[in-house]
Design a protein around this motif. Sequence first.
Motif, PDB file in Angstrom:
ATOM      1  N   VAL A   1       0.825  -1.220   0.000  1.00 62.93           N
ATOM      2  CA  VAL A   1       0.000   0.000   0.000  1.00 62.93           C
ATOM      3  C   VAL A   1       0.853   1.261   0.000  1.00 62.93           C
ATOM      4  CG1 VAL A   1      -2.017  -1.102   1.039  1.00 62.93           C
ATOM      5  CG2 VAL A   1      -0.371   0.057   2.518  1.00 62.93           C
ATOM      6  N   LEU A   2       2.052   1.198   0.543  1.00 63.68           N
ATOM      7  CA  LEU A   2       2.927   2.370   0.523  1.00 63.68           C
ATOM      8  C   LEU A   2       3.570   2.582  -0.850  1.00 63.68           C
ATOM      9  CD1 LEU A   2       4.608   1.990   4.022  1.00 63.68           C
ATOM     10  CD2 LEU A   2       3.020   3.787   3.313  1.00 63.68           C
ATOM     11  N   SER A   3       3.731   1.516  -1.618  1.00 58.65           N
ATOM     12  CA  SER A   3       4.439   1.612  -2.891  1.00 58.65           C
ATOM     13  C   SER A   3       3.535   1.607  -4.122  1.00 58.65           C
ATOM     14  CB  SER A   3       5.450   0.472  -3.008  1.00 58.65           C
ATOM     15  OG  SER A   3       6.410   0.566  -1.981  1.00 58.65           O
ATOM     16  N   LEU A   4       2.254   1.293  -3.961  1.00 58.60           N
ATOM     17  CA  LEU A   4       1.343   1.256  -5.105  1.00 58.60           C
ATOM     18  C   LEU A   4       1.308   2.558  -5.909  1.00 58.60           C
ATOM     19  CD1 LEU A   4      -1.854  -0.773  -4.159  1.00 58.60           C
ATOM     20  CD2 LEU A   4      -0.350  -1.117  -6.105  1.00 58.60           C
ATOM     21  N   PRO A   5       1.339   3.739  -5.281  1.00 61.21           N
ATOM     22  CA  PRO A   5       1.332   4.967  -6.086  1.00 61.21           C
ATOM     23  C   PRO A   5       2.479   5.030  -7.091  1.00 61.21           C
ATOM     24  CG  PRO A   5       0.822   5.507  -3.818  1.00 61.21           C
ATOM     25  CD  PRO A   5       1.218   4.048  -3.851  1.00 61.21           C
ATOM     26  N   ASN A   6       3.615   4.440  -6.769  1.00 60.53           N
ATOM     27  CA  ASN A   6       4.731   4.420  -7.706  1.00 60.53           C
ATOM     28  C   ASN A   6       4.411   3.569  -8.933  1.00 60.53           C
ATOM     29  OD1 ASN A   6       5.858   4.727  -4.803  1.00 60.53           O
ATOM     30  ND2 ASN A   6       7.348   5.683  -6.161  1.00 60.53           N
ATOM     31  N   LEU A   7       3.731   2.468  -8.721  1.00 57.67           N
ATOM     32  CA  LEU A   7       3.309   1.636  -9.835  1.00 57.67           C
ATOM     33  C   LEU A   7       2.362   2.418 -10.738  1.00 57.67           C
ATOM     34  CD1 LEU A   7       2.453  -2.050  -9.810  1.00 57.67           C
ATOM     35  CD2 LEU A   7       0.766  -0.506 -10.738  1.00 57.67           C
ATOM     36  N   TYR A   8       1.369   3.064 -10.145  1.00 56.53           N
ATOM     37  CA  TYR A   8       0.413   3.856 -10.919  1.00 56.53           C
ATOM     38  C   TYR A   8       1.109   4.980 -11.676  1.00 56.53           C
ATOM     39  CZ  TYR A   8      -2.968   1.525  -7.850  1.00 56.53           C
ATOM     40  OH  TYR A   8      -3.711   0.604  -7.153  1.00 56.53           O
ATOM     41  N   GLU A   9       2.057   5.626 -11.026  1.00 55.98           N
ATOM     42  CA  GLU A   9       2.808   6.716 -11.661  1.00 55.98           C
ATOM     43  C   GLU A   9       3.568   6.209 -12.889  1.00 55.98           C
ATOM     44  OE1 GLU A   9       5.695  10.182 -10.011  1.00 55.98           O
ATOM     45  OE2 GLU A   9       6.287   8.136  -9.497  1.00 55.98           O
TER      46      GLU A   9
ATOM     47  N   THR B   1       8.946   5.297 -22.499  1.00 58.94           N
ATOM     48  CA  THR B   1       9.246   4.498 -21.309  1.00 58.94           C
ATOM     49  C   THR B   1      10.563   4.934 -20.682  1.00 58.94           C
ATOM     50  OG1 THR B   1       8.039   2.642 -22.295  1.00 58.94           O
ATOM     51  CG2 THR B   1       9.512   2.147 -20.443  1.00 58.94           C
ATOM     52  N   ILE B   2      11.555   5.211 -21.508  1.00 60.97           N
ATOM     53  CA  ILE B   2      12.847   5.668 -20.987  1.00 60.97           C
ATOM     54  C   ILE B   2      12.692   7.009 -20.279  1.00 60.97           C
ATOM     55  CG2 ILE B   2      15.130   6.521 -21.682  1.00 60.97           C
ATOM     56  CD1 ILE B   2      15.069   4.315 -23.882  1.00 60.97           C
ATOM     57  N   LEU B   3      11.946   7.946 -20.878  1.00 66.54           N
ATOM     58  CA  LEU B   3      11.729   9.250 -20.240  1.00 66.54           C
ATOM     59  C   LEU B   3      10.959   9.113 -18.929  1.00 66.54           C
ATOM     60  CD1 LEU B   3      10.922  11.505 -23.324  1.00 66.54           C
ATOM     61  CD2 LEU B   3      12.996  11.532 -21.912  1.00 66.54           C
ATOM     62  N   ALA B   4       9.930   8.276 -18.924  1.00 65.43           N
ATOM     63  CA  ALA B   4       9.170   8.045 -17.690  1.00 65.43           C
ATOM     64  C   ALA B   4      10.068   7.412 -16.628  1.00 65.43           C
ATOM     65  CB  ALA B   4       7.956   7.159 -17.970  1.00 65.43           C
ATOM     66  N   ALA B   5      10.916   6.478 -17.036  1.00 69.34           N
ATOM     67  CA  ALA B   5      11.838   5.820 -16.096  1.00 69.34           C
ATOM     68  C   ALA B   5      12.818   6.826 -15.508  1.00 69.34           C
ATOM     69  CB  ALA B   5      12.587   4.693 -16.786  1.00 69.34           C
ATOM     70  N   ILE B   6      13.341   7.700 -16.350  1.00 67.56           N
ATOM     71  CA  ILE B   6      14.270   8.722 -15.850  1.00 67.56           C
ATOM     72  C   ILE B   6      13.576   9.585 -14.800  1.00 67.56           C
ATOM     73  CG2 ILE B   6      15.499  10.840 -16.496  1.00 67.56           C
ATOM     74  CD1 ILE B   6      16.156   9.412 -19.186  1.00 67.56           C
ATOM     75  N   PHE B   7      12.343   9.999 -15.091  1.00 60.23           N
ATOM     76  CA  PHE B   7      11.615  10.837 -14.139  1.00 60.23           C
ATOM     77  C   PHE B   7      11.372  10.118 -12.822  1.00 60.23           C
ATOM     78  CE2 PHE B   7       7.737  12.267 -12.089  1.00 60.23           C
ATOM     79  CZ  PHE B   7       8.002  13.618 -11.929  1.00 60.23           C
ATOM     80  N   VAL B   8      10.783   8.916 -12.868  1.00 60.87           N
ATOM     81  CA  VAL B   8      10.394   8.269 -11.615  1.00 60.87           C
ATOM     82  C   VAL B   8      11.604   7.789 -10.811  1.00 60.87           C
ATOM     83  CG1 VAL B   8       8.100   7.620 -12.416  1.00 60.87           C
ATOM     84  CG2 VAL B   8       9.929   5.991 -12.632  1.00 60.87           C
ATOM     85  N   ILE B   9      12.638   7.318 -11.482  1.00 58.95           N
ATOM     86  CA  ILE B   9      13.802   6.823 -10.743  1.00 58.95           C
ATOM     87  C   ILE B   9      14.607   7.981 -10.154  1.00 58.95           C
ATOM     88  CG2 ILE B   9      15.935   5.464 -10.883  1.00 58.95           C
ATOM     89  CD1 ILE B   9      13.254   3.844 -11.107  1.00 58.95           C
TER      90      ILE B   9
ATOM     91  N   VAL C   1       0.902   5.459 -15.812  1.00 56.81           N
ATOM     92  CA  VAL C   1       0.342   6.687 -16.381  1.00 56.81           C
ATOM     93  C   VAL C   1       1.427   7.486 -17.102  1.00 56.81           C
ATOM     94  CG1 VAL C   1      -0.728   8.909 -15.814  1.00 56.81           C
ATOM     95  CG2 VAL C   1      -1.610   6.818 -14.808  1.00 56.81           C
ATOM     96  N   GLY C   2       2.624   7.517 -16.540  1.00 58.47           N
ATOM     97  CA  GLY C   2       3.712   8.242 -17.185  1.00 58.47           C
ATOM     98  C   GLY C   2       4.011   7.710 -18.577  1.00 58.47           C
ATOM     99  N   VAL C   3       4.082   6.404 -18.717  1.00 53.91           N
ATOM    100  CA  VAL C   3       4.359   5.806 -20.029  1.00 53.91           C
ATOM    101  C   VAL C   3       3.207   6.093 -20.996  1.00 53.91           C
ATOM    102  CG1 VAL C   3       4.693   3.645 -21.290  1.00 53.91           C
ATOM    103  CG2 VAL C   3       5.887   4.021 -19.135  1.00 53.91           C
ATOM    104  N   LEU C   4       1.974   5.964 -20.528  1.00 51.71           N
ATOM    105  CA  LEU C   4       0.828   6.203 -21.417  1.00 51.71           C
ATOM    106  C   LEU C   4       0.786   7.650 -21.888  1.00 51.71           C
ATOM    107  CD1 LEU C   4      -2.019   4.170 -19.649  1.00 51.71           C
ATOM    108  CD2 LEU C   4      -0.546   3.455 -21.512  1.00 51.71           C
ATOM    109  N   VAL C   5       0.932   8.579 -20.969  1.00 51.47           N
ATOM    110  CA  VAL C   5       0.877  10.001 -21.326  1.00 51.47           C
ATOM    111  C   VAL C   5       2.025  10.375 -22.258  1.00 51.47           C
ATOM    112  CG1 VAL C   5       1.138  12.340 -20.403  1.00 51.47           C
ATOM    113  CG2 VAL C   5      -0.408  10.740 -19.297  1.00 51.47           C
ATOM    114  N   LEU C   6       3.242   9.962 -21.923  1.00 50.50           N
ATOM    115  CA  LEU C   6       4.389  10.307 -22.765  1.00 50.50           C
ATOM    116  C   LEU C   6       4.324   9.632 -24.129  1.00 50.50           C
ATOM    117  CD1 LEU C   6       7.248  10.328 -20.117  1.00 50.50           C
ATOM    118  CD2 LEU C   6       6.235  12.291 -21.286  1.00 50.50           C
ATOM    119  N   SER C   7       3.743   8.446 -24.199  1.00 53.59           N
ATOM    120  CA  SER C   7       3.581   7.783 -25.502  1.00 53.59           C
ATOM    121  C   SER C   7       2.661   8.601 -26.399  1.00 53.59           C
ATOM    122  CB  SER C   7       3.018   6.370 -25.333  1.00 53.59           C
ATOM    123  OG  SER C   7       3.955   5.535 -24.714  1.00 53.59           O
TER     124      SER C   7
END
Length: 134
Positions: A42-50, A84-92, A53-59
């Motif tokens: 439950v503490l980490s689920l928002p990261n999964l959602y992020e 996906t690479i841009l979303a990964a850079i942002f979230v990581i 959504v990040g990949v979908l929006v950036l695509s």
Amino acid sequence: MKNAIWFGRIQIIIIILFVFSKSWLRPFVLKRDAPVFLDITVLSLPNLYEGVVGVLVLSFMGLYINKRWNKSKLGNHTIYILATILAAIFVITQEVKLHNLGGNNVYDPYDVIFSFIGLTLGFTIVWMKGPTAD
């Protein structure tokens, strides 16, 4: 854009799940003596959602920009990979505190794992469903 309504629905569902998990599920689980794996989830689920959504929006942004200004010089699959690479850079980089654009973050290796799962899921969705700018 092909499949735009479908992807919009997916994003709305994920946003609803995000709000539900942060506002109700997380407090509910954390107030109880739940197993550790539930607390982590439950503490980490928002990261999964992020990640998803990040990949979908950036695509979709990439597809639109490619069609509008680049005259479709990049293939759709290339755009999915770049998104996906841009979303990964942002979230990581957010998780390792190189920036704090997503709010007040605390480093947690489980957040990185859930982010990776979300990025992978988002990439799989766009790769399999194949949105286009047509």
